[in-house]
Design an enzyme around this catalytic site. Structure first.
Site, PDB file in Angstrom:
ATOM      1  N   ASP A 180      44.698  48.886  27.470  1.00  0.00           N
ATOM      2  CA  ASP A 180      44.988  47.366  27.481  1.00  0.00           C
ATOM      3  C   ASP A 180      45.008  47.145  26.194  1.00  0.00           C
ATOM      4  O   ASP A 180      43.885  47.126  25.438  1.00  0.00           O
ATOM      5  CB  ASP A 180      44.136  46.848  28.675  1.00  0.00           C
ATOM      6  CG  ASP A 180      44.644  45.547  29.234  1.00  0.00           C
ATOM      7  OD1 ASP A 180      45.434  44.817  28.845  1.00  0.00           O
ATOM      8  OD2 ASP A 180      44.560  45.789  30.496  1.00  0.00           O
TER       9      ASP A 180
ATOM     10  N   ASP B 235      48.609  42.729  27.301  1.00  0.00           N
ATOM     11  CA  ASP B 235      48.426  41.417  27.933  1.00  0.00           C
ATOM     12  C   ASP B 235      49.295  40.197  27.604  1.00  0.00           C
ATOM     13  O   ASP B 235      49.620  40.314  26.431  1.00  0.00           O
ATOM     14  CB  ASP B 235      46.879  41.216  27.550  1.00  0.00           C
ATOM     15  CG  ASP B 235      46.325  40.239  28.718  1.00  0.00           C
ATOM     16  OD1 ASP B 235      46.182  40.386  29.742  1.00  0.00           O
ATOM     17  OD2 ASP B 235      45.958  39.012  28.109  1.00  0.00           O
TER      18      ASP B 235
ATOM     19  N   GLU C 205      52.701  42.825  30.419  1.00  0.00           N
ATOM     20  CA  GLU C 205      52.409  42.033  31.455  1.00  0.00           C
ATOM     21  C   GLU C 205      53.272  40.716  31.520  1.00  0.00           C
ATOM     22  O   GLU C 205      53.167  39.950  30.513  1.00  0.00           O
ATOM     23  CB  GLU C 205      51.047  41.624  31.481  1.00  0.00           C
ATOM     24  CG  GLU C 205      50.599  40.832  32.526  1.00  0.00           C
ATOM     25  CD  GLU C 205      49.259  39.912  32.472  1.00  0.00           C
ATOM     26  OE1 GLU C 205      48.730  39.599  33.484  1.00  0.00           O
ATOM     27  OE2 GLU C 205      49.141  39.692  31.720  1.00  0.00           O
TER      28      GLU C 205
ATOM     29  N   HIS D 168      44.144  43.716  38.946  1.00  0.00           N
ATOM     30  CA  HIS D 168      43.042  42.954  38.912  1.00  0.00           C
ATOM     31  C   HIS D 168      42.848  41.589  39.058  1.00  0.00           C
ATOM     32  O   HIS D 168      41.790  40.776  38.985  1.00  0.00           O
ATOM     33  CB  HIS D 168      42.091  43.503  37.566  1.00  0.00           C
ATOM     34  CG  HIS D 168      42.879  43.166  36.381  1.00  0.00           C
ATOM     35  ND1 HIS D 168      44.195  43.607  36.240  1.00  0.00           N
ATOM     36  CD2 HIS D 168      42.573  42.289  35.490  1.00  0.00           C
ATOM     37  CE1 HIS D 168      44.709  43.121  35.154  1.00  0.00           C
ATOM     38  NE2 HIS D 168      43.690  42.190  34.527  1.00  0.00           N
ATOM     39  N   ASP D 169      44.258  40.884  39.055  1.00  0.00           N
ATOM     40  CA  ASP D 169      44.536  39.243  39.122  1.00  0.00           C
ATOM     41  C   ASP D 169      44.833  39.122  40.504  1.00  0.00           C
ATOM     42  O   ASP D 169      45.029  37.778  40.572  1.00  0.00           O
ATOM     43  CB  ASP D 169      45.378  38.974  38.082  1.00  0.00           C
ATOM     44  CG  ASP D 169      45.002  39.161  36.576  1.00  0.00           C
ATOM     45  OD1 ASP D 169      43.623  39.319  36.504  1.00  0.00           O
ATOM     46  OD2 ASP D 169      45.687  39.408  35.695  1.00  0.00           O
TER      47      ASP D 169
HETATM   48  C1  NOJ Z   1      45.956  38.728  32.003  1.00  0.00           C
HETATM   49  C2  NOJ Z   1      44.895  39.399  32.470  1.00  0.00           C
HETATM   50  O1  NOJ Z   1      45.352  40.596  33.518  1.00  0.00           O
HETATM   51  C3  NOJ Z   1      43.839  38.762  32.995  1.00  0.00           C
HETATM   52  O2  NOJ Z   1      43.097  39.280  33.688  1.00  0.00           O
HETATM   53  C4  NOJ Z   1      43.323  37.758  31.876  1.00  0.00           C
HETATM   54  O3  NOJ Z   1      42.129  36.929  32.331  1.00  0.00           O
HETATM   55  C5  NOJ Z   1      44.412  37.205  31.058  1.00  0.00           C
HETATM   56  N1  NOJ Z   1      45.708  37.899  30.955  1.00  0.00           N
HETATM   57  C6  NOJ Z   1      43.740  36.481  29.957  1.00  0.00           C
HETATM   58  O4  NOJ Z   1      43.782  37.670  28.924  1.00  0.00           O
END
Ligand code: NOJ
Ligand code: CA
Length: 535
Positions: free
Chosen positions: A101, A203, A266, A327-328
């Site tokens: 990542d 990210d 992402e 994970h989000d």
């Molecule tokens: C996206 C990530 O997937 C998330 O977990 C993170 O909190 C935010 N970006 C900030 O980096």
């Protein structure tokens, strides 16, 4: 059959590991690199091709690693650079790939670059972050919000200025308009490429460049307070700016100077905007993450339209991809109901494009209830009570029925799911009817059948509530039928008889299908249709 030899990230399956929660080797309750290494047999058995690790760099862990204080080392909680090298070598020895990542939009406020930048208005790194004078009333320079709640601007006494942070105030945004920042960040990427990593998940890549004129973001006309105050404005001037493609191109050039390295971005944007991230001439990211299966209502018709629309929107050089969980976002079994886990697996692993699987989804892990005193996620702490927190989907992997599901010998950082004695890898590996067995069979089938891994996609007409499509490679035609309904559905195949290769549900003994077939409630089938062409 025009496709040349597919690249690993086209035909392969990506498996996301959230390192804190995968496997703890030293009993501190936090997963680590040695733990991951000790579980590679499992990943090889499962059959995935590449492993993506959420951030493992040194970090104060304000956002659990997405606040990086050193881009070229490993956080001691996760191990050391030599642990990393050993993991990478083991992954490669097994013929798998390792994707890191990369978090370029912001660093930690503890990163030496920010420490220097905040010291004065004229130090060498003064322009490495996004600093602005206060508004005439002394307040923030404009209305930009943080995605984690509140203003996106924090005042700094030393500089008597505000700095911008799209996330926590502990995550200041880097100034990607500054060429020194660009060069420095590319150097950080190079460090890992030289070490042998196969690529990056980047990210919030669509955030990297902000409006040069710092215009206020417009009100969100669809705003509903129960979505969280961070949604009050549209991110028009803080994300998806045209110049972002120039910096992505530089990252791509760096990757292209190595062999078969890959980046997946992402990006949460509507499909028309998303596909621009492939780059005009294929000089963007290799895969802009396609989150539609996470974001859309779970209905056959909606998903059919989304797949057809996405297929049509892809540029000629754009390789598709699909994601079911990360994970989000809440666990898929909790979003859709556990009765949908099996067709969701079949959908992910039979659509055209690279699938990304989130650890634990393959055993049907569900969101774990987090009591207020157990909350870890800063998002939940900042905007409590709306269900925004991400702890429920980040709980420890359930390996077996021993204490803490075999994840740790200590106290795990987030609670282990209460159902771990029955929902775990060891139990499901032995059970031919488990969700895990289904995932493994789907993965094996996808590897065997070029029609599934690289074949063409064609929509197939079905009754309402059933999603149907064909995957084709040469004369081989596979029909996928997914019943989203809790009732039986009869599918007319006209003259298209064939052989059932896989059902999502146990207990189907007949293999041959003739002019029609009956789908059981929530059942999915993969049928190899008879070849029609005369030899
Ligand atoms: C996206 C990530 O997937 C998330 O977990 C993170 O909190 C935010 N970006 C900030 O980096
Ligand atoms: Ca540990």
């Amino acid at each position: 059959m025009t496709m040349q030899q597919p690249l690993w990230w086209q035909s392969g399956i990506i498996y996301q590991i959230y390192p804190r929660s995968f496997m703890d080797s030293n009993g501190d309750g936090i997963g680590d690199l040695r733990g991951i290494r000790s579980r590679l047999d499992y990943l090889e058995w499962l059959g995935v091709d590449a492993v993506w690790l959420s951030p493992i760099y040194p970090s104060p862990m304000a956002d659990f690693g997405y606040d990086v204080s050193n881009y070229v080392d490993i956080d001691p909680q996760f191990g050391s650079l030599s642990d990393f090298d050993a993991l990478l070598a083991d992954v490669h020895r097994r013929g798998m790939k390792l994707v890191l990542d990369f978090v370029p939009n912001h660093s930690s406020d503890q990163h030496p670059w920010f420490q220097e930048s905040r010291r004065s208005r004229d130090n060498p790194k003064s322009d490495w972050y996004i600093w602005r004078d206060p508004a005439p009333d002394g307040g923030p320079p404009n209305n930009w919000l943080s995605n984690f709640g509140g203003s996106g601007w924090t005042y700094d006494e030393a500089r008597q200025q505000y700095y911008y942070h799209a996330f926590l105030k502990e995550q200041p945004d880097l100034n990607w308009r500054n060429s020194e920042v660009q060069d420095a960040m590319l150097e950080q990427m190079r460090f890992w490429l030289e070490r042998g990593v196969d690529g990056f998940r980047v990210d919030v890549i669509w955030h990297l460049i902000k409006d040069e004129d710092f215009r206020n973001n417009p009100e969100n006309p669809d705003y509903r307070p129960d979505a969280g105050s961070h949604k009050r404005l549209l991110a028009t001037y803080t994300t998806d700016r045209p110049e972002v493609h120039d910096v992505i191109r530089k990252m791509r050039q760096l990757l292209d100077s190595y062999d078969e390295r890959m980046m997946v971005g992402e990006i949460y944007l509507p499909v028309e905007r998303l596909v621009t991230y492939y780059g005009a001439g294929g000089d963007g990211v290799h895969l802009p993450f396609n989150f539609q299966l996470i974001l859309l209502p779970w209905q056959a018709e909606t998903i059919r339209q989304a797949v057809d629309h996405y297929e049509a929107a892809l540029p000629p050089h754009g390789w598709p991809n699909w994601v079911l969980g990360n994970h989000d976002n809440h666990r898929l079994a909790s979003r859709f109901g556990t009765e949908h886990s099996r067709i969701a697996a079949m959908l992910l692993l039979t659509l055209r494009g690279t699938p990304t699987l989130y650890y634990g989804d393959e055993i049907g892990m569900i969101d774990v209830t987090i009591r207020p005193e157990q909350v870890q996620d800063p998002f939940e702490k900042n905007i409590p009570g709306l269900g925004l927190g991400r702890d429920p989907e980040r709980t420890p992997m359930q390996w077996d029925g021993s204490a803490n599901a075999g994840f740790t010998s200590g106290t795990s950082w987030l609670p282990v799911a209460p159902d771990y004695r029955t929902t775990n890898v060891a139990v499901q590996q032995e059970d031919p009817s488990s969700v895990l067995t289904l995932y493994r069979e789907l993965i094996q089938l996808r590897r065997r059948e070029a029609a599934l891994s690289v074949g063409r996609y064609r929509s197939f007409c079905t009754p309402p509530g059933v999603l149907g499509y064909m995957r084709e490679w040469g004369n081989r035609r596979l029909l996928v039928l997914l019943n989203f309904q809790p009732c039986e559905q009869r599918i007319d195949l006209e003259m298209l008889g064939g052989e059932i290769l896989l059902s999502s549900h146990p207990g189907r003994h007949e293999r041959e299908v003739k002019e029609h077939c009956l789908l059981r409630p929530h059942e999915g089938l993969i049928i190899a249709l008879q070849e029609t062409e005369t030899p």
